[in-house]
Design a protein around this motif. Structure first.
Motif, PDB file in Angstrom:
ATOM      1  N   ARG A 275       0.838  -1.195   0.000  1.00 10.24           N
ATOM      2  CA  ARG A 275       0.000   0.000   0.000  1.00 10.24           C
ATOM      3  C   ARG A 275       0.873   1.244   0.000  1.00 10.24           C
ATOM      4  NH1 ARG A 275      -1.815   0.275   4.798  1.00 10.24           N
ATOM      5  NH2 ARG A 275      -3.368   1.902   4.415  1.00 10.24           N
ATOM      6  N   ASN A 276       0.409   2.298  -0.661  1.00  8.88           N
ATOM      7  CA  ASN A 276       1.159   3.559  -0.699  1.00  8.88           C
ATOM      8  C   ASN A 276       1.435   4.101   0.695  1.00  8.88           C
ATOM      9  OD1 ASN A 276       1.275   3.489  -3.455  1.00  8.88           O
ATOM     10  ND2 ASN A 276      -0.153   5.182  -3.812  1.00  8.88           N
ATOM     11  N   GLN A 277       0.479   3.960   1.597  1.00  8.74           N
ATOM     12  CA  GLN A 277       0.654   4.478   2.948  1.00  8.74           C
ATOM     13  C   GLN A 277       1.785   3.737   3.668  1.00  8.74           C
ATOM     14  OE1 GLN A 277      -0.750   7.193   4.082  1.00  8.74           O
ATOM     15  NE2 GLN A 277       0.349   7.045   6.038  1.00  8.74           N
ATOM     16  N   THR A 278       1.856   2.431   3.482  1.00 11.01           N
ATOM     17  CA  THR A 278       2.928   1.630   4.087  1.00 11.01           C
ATOM     18  C   THR A 278       4.284   2.062   3.543  1.00 11.01           C
ATOM     19  OG1 THR A 278       1.420  -0.252   4.313  1.00 11.01           O
ATOM     20  CG2 THR A 278       3.778  -0.728   4.441  1.00 11.01           C
ATOM     21  N   MET A 279       4.348   2.292   2.232  1.00 10.32           N
ATOM     22  CA  MET A 279       5.593   2.725   1.602  1.00 10.32           C
ATOM     23  C   MET A 279       6.033   4.080   2.143  1.00 10.32           C
ATOM     24  SD  MET A 279       4.804   1.503  -2.315  1.00 10.32           S
ATOM     25  CE  MET A 279       6.194   2.399  -3.024  1.00 10.32           C
ATOM     26  N   LYS A 280       5.093   5.026   2.240  1.00  6.22           N
ATOM     27  CA  LYS A 280       5.431   6.378   2.721  1.00  6.22           C
ATOM     28  C   LYS A 280       5.924   6.346   4.166  1.00  6.22           C
ATOM     29  CE  LYS A 280       2.718   9.331  -0.326  1.00  6.22           C
ATOM     30  NZ  LYS A 280       1.588  10.252  -0.478  1.00  6.22           N
ATOM     31  N   GLU A 281       5.227   5.576   4.996  1.00  7.65           N
ATOM     32  CA  GLU A 281       5.631   5.484   6.407  1.00  7.65           C
ATOM     33  C   GLU A 281       7.037   4.883   6.517  1.00  7.65           C
ATOM     34  OE1 GLU A 281       2.534   3.201   8.224  1.00  7.65           O
ATOM     35  OE2 GLU A 281       1.093   4.866   8.206  1.00  7.65           O
ATOM     36  N   SER A 282       7.320   3.872   5.704  1.00  9.82           N
ATOM     37  CA  SER A 282       8.626   3.199   5.759  1.00  9.82           C
ATOM     38  C   SER A 282       9.734   4.114   5.248  1.00  9.82           C
ATOM     39  CB  SER A 282       8.595   1.922   4.926  1.00  9.82           C
ATOM     40  OG  SER A 282       7.594   1.045   5.375  1.00  9.82           O
ATOM     41  N   MET A 283       9.497   4.766   4.126  1.00 10.20           N
ATOM     42  CA  MET A 283      10.517   5.628   3.521  1.00 10.20           C
ATOM     43  C   MET A 283      10.748   6.888   4.357  1.00 10.20           C
ATOM     44  SD  MET A 283       9.185   4.902  -0.349  1.00 10.20           S
ATOM     45  CE  MET A 283      10.245   5.838  -1.416  1.00 10.20           C
ATOM     46  N   GLY A 284       9.789   7.219   5.205  1.00 13.00           N
ATOM     47  CA  GLY A 284       9.917   8.391   6.070  1.00 13.00           C
ATOM     48  C   GLY A 284      10.509   8.095   7.439  1.00 13.00           C
ATOM     49  N   SER A 285      10.637   6.805   7.785  1.00 13.83           N
ATOM     50  CA  SER A 285      11.055   6.475   9.149  1.00 13.83           C
ATOM     51  C   SER A 285      12.304   5.597   9.217  1.00 13.83           C
ATOM     52  CB  SER A 285       9.922   5.749   9.895  1.00 13.83           C
ATOM     53  OG  SER A 285       9.594   4.527   9.256  1.00 13.83           O
ATOM     54  N   TYR A 286      12.776   5.100   8.083  1.00 11.96           N
ATOM     55  CA  TYR A 286      13.916   4.180   8.088  1.00 11.96           C
ATOM     56  C   TYR A 286      15.189   4.866   8.598  1.00 11.96           C
ATOM     57  CZ  TYR A 286      17.737   1.266   6.455  1.00 11.96           C
ATOM     58  OH  TYR A 286      18.874   0.523   6.400  1.00 11.96           O
ATOM     59  N   VAL A 287      15.936   4.176   9.451  1.00  9.73           N
ATOM     60  CA  VAL A 287      17.216   4.673   9.969  1.00  9.73           C
ATOM     61  C   VAL A 287      18.334   3.897   9.286  1.00  9.73           C
ATOM     62  CG1 VAL A 287      18.653   4.982  12.013  1.00  9.73           C
ATOM     63  CG2 VAL A 287      16.170   5.258  12.178  1.00  9.73           C
ATOM     64  N   ASN A 288      19.324   4.599   8.766  1.00  9.65           N
ATOM     65  CA  ASN A 288      20.374   3.981   7.948  1.00  9.65           C
ATOM     66  C   ASN A 288      21.227   3.004   8.754  1.00  9.65           C
ATOM     67  OD1 ASN A 288      21.742   3.460   5.605  1.00  9.65           O
ATOM     68  ND2 ASN A 288      22.675   5.475   5.423  1.00  9.65           N
ATOM     69  N   ILE A 289      21.877   2.105   8.019  1.00 16.43           N
ATOM     70  CA  ILE A 289      22.777   1.125   8.623  1.00 16.43           C
ATOM     71  C   ILE A 289      24.013   1.821   9.204  1.00 16.43           C
ATOM     72  CG2 ILE A 289      22.084  -0.799   7.178  1.00 16.43           C
ATOM     73  CD1 ILE A 289      24.506  -0.188   5.409  1.00 16.43           C
ATOM     74  N   ALA A 290      24.648   1.145  10.151  1.00 14.28           N
ATOM     75  CA  ALA A 290      25.872   1.679  10.748  1.00 14.28           C
ATOM     76  C   ALA A 290      26.974   1.790   9.708  1.00 14.28           C
ATOM     77  CB  ALA A 290      26.322   0.767  11.888  1.00 14.28           C
ATOM     78  N   HIS A 291      27.813   2.793   9.851  1.00  8.98           N
ATOM     79  CA  HIS A 291      29.022   3.009   9.034  1.00  8.98           C
ATOM     80  C   HIS A 291      28.717   3.501   7.612  1.00  8.98           C
ATOM     81  CE1 HIS A 291      30.971   1.025  12.349  1.00  8.98           C
ATOM     82  NE2 HIS A 291      30.312  -0.080  12.122  1.00  8.98           N
ATOM     83  N   ARG A 292      27.455   3.813   7.298  1.00 12.00           N
ATOM     84  CA  ARG A 292      27.144   4.369   5.976  1.00 12.00           C
ATOM     85  C   ARG A 292      26.414   5.685   6.176  1.00 12.00           C
ATOM     86  NH1 ARG A 292      28.631   5.953   1.994  1.00 12.00           N
ATOM     87  NH2 ARG A 292      28.024   5.469  -0.119  1.00 12.00           N
TER      88      ARG A 292
END
Length: 457
Positions: A305-322
């Protein structure tokens, strides 16, 4: 009989696993579960935790040697991606007609799960993790494996997932023949590891395009239409899969693109169109727009769902060392990009931040050509602090482009120098462009030492 999804290799007899790291031990466990007589051989020392696993599983192993006679009698060999094809033992096996494959190739035979596979010279870890995060939020039973996370073979043996998101390196691809990706992603192709490819860029490109071998018209091939080497490769390497390009420079339908209002637009036939402004993304920077486009296309193919995608792309925290934000001290931001072991990764890092940057770089030089960084160094970098043993070429390459280039004696020394050179509003960026094993065990230790030094300021 075991449940075998797609068989291309012997399904019984002697399985030899070369290398007892994460992928090797996982392959050994899967081989044992499928009824092979398994033997693990590592020319180096085997980590204590992996030894315990092999002993608990009753799997025979050796370390600090390769028993050639036993190995050459194998029905099938799974080798670590770190062992080059040119290694004498590998050449002997091939001459003897023994199949030598990667862990990914071996394990893919035993699962009917969907395989979403991501490669590229830069950004593949971030894109893989973001995709995994998004699919988890979409309530899929999803595994994370390949060059990241727990061994794919181990998970196929002992877990039960409907989808795997796999980060795939060129070294893995070199030993894959029948493997088929339901979704294959090539993010970009820039010079890296050329010593494994006879210093020929076309050999490295050919390795990356092995991702699309064996794809069918039911599958998808995602690629960056702005990447010159990928576009050149498209003329040579073909697939029956459905092509989904992504671009920041031109409209792509079907595919993903950046519109005039700075929205990522994802448009796939028979699926709801997705749009999200890049300012809403948790991962900022031009390179992360590409990473989000690729992950978003996978999610849309999967019909999230678009809402799931937006929430994920707005809240993801990057991996360590990158491009990892460590701290803001006295108005100075400290960024850990220790995973940037090639010049192109540093280009992406510099592109992501505003001037003024104090750049910490250096280590084991892999024959780097720093020319592509010069314009960004001129416009954004106020000082370079060198770490590691190979500093001469950094001085030679940038002496006309930045006012200050200094050498340091340790990571602590480098961070202290950088802190004295920085003022409020500046960024101290560890983005080495080099391998780490002169001063450190690996890039993770280098990044951890950077973070410790920052927190000690």
């Amino acid at each position: 009989m075991p449940n075998i999804a797609h068989t291309y290799y012997p399904q019984q007899g002697s399985l030899v696993v070369l290398g007892a790291g994460e992928s090797g031990v996982g392959a050994a466990i899967l081989g044992k579960d499928k009824g092979f007589d398994v033997f693990v051989s590592d020319k180096g020392t085997i980590g204590a935790s992996y030894k315990h696993v092999l002993e608990d599983e009753g799997i025979l192993y050796e370390e600090l040697q390769h028993s050639e006679e036993k190995i050459l009698g194998a029905s099938l060999v799974v080798k670590s991606p770190g062992i080059p094809d040119q290694a004498p033992l590998v050449q002997m096996l091939k001459k003897a007609g023994v199949p030598v494959v990667s862990e990914i190739e071996f394990a893919a035979q035993y699962t009917d799960a969907k395989l979403y596979c991501i490669t590229g010279s830069n950004g593949k870890s971030t894109t893989t993790m973001l995709t995994y995060y998004m699919l988890q939020h979409g309530d899929l039973r999803v595994g994370l494996a390949g060059n990241i996370g727990k061994s794919f073979a181990w998970q196929v043996a002992r877990s039960d997932y409907d989808v795997y998101v796999l980060e795939i390196s060129s070294f893995m691809l070199d030993d894959m023949y029948h493997f088929r990706a339901d979704i294959a992603v090539i993010l970009n192709i820039t010079p890296d590891h050329l010593d494994r490819y006879d210093h020929r860029m076309e050999n490295y490109v050919a390795s990356k395009f092995r991702m699309i071998r064996n794809q069918t018209e039911r599958d998808y091939f995602l690629y960056c239409a702005d990447d010159a080497e990928t576009v050149k490769g498209l003329a040579i390497y073909k697939t029956s899969a459905q092509y989904l390009p992504f671009s920041q420079q031109q409209e792509m339908v079907p595919g993903a693109y950046l519109d005039k209002d700075q929205n990522i637009v994802i448009n796939i036939p028979n699926k709801e169109t997705f749009a999200m402004n890049i300012e809403e993304l948790s991962l900022q920077g031009k390179h992360n727009v590409y990473n989000n486009m690729a992950s978003g296309l996978i999610a849309k193919v999967q019909e999230l769902r678009n809402q799931t995608m937006k929430e994920s792309m707005g809240s993801y925290v990057n991996i360590a060392h990158r491009l990892e934000h460590v701290a803001c001290i006295g108005g100075v931001n400290y960024i850990n990009d220790s995973k940037a072991t090639n010049v192109n990764s540093v280009w992406y890092a510099l592109e992501s931040f505003s001037p003024e940057i104090i750049l910490i770089m250096g280590g084991v030089d892999k024959g780097n050509d720093y020319e592509m960084l010069r314009d960004l160094v001129k416009s954004k970098v106020k000082a370079i602090v060198c770490i590691g043993k190979d500093t001469v070429r950094i001085h030679e390459s940038f002496e006309e482009d930045t006012a200050i280039i200094v050498n340091s004696s340790s990571m602590l020394d480098a961070v202290e120098m950088a802190s004295h050179l920085a003022k409020k509003g500046d960024t101290v960026l560890l983005s080495p462009a080099c391998a780490s094993f002169d001063w450190f065990k690996n890039y993770e230790e280098r990044g951890d030492k950077f973070k410790e030094a920052v927190m000690a300021l």
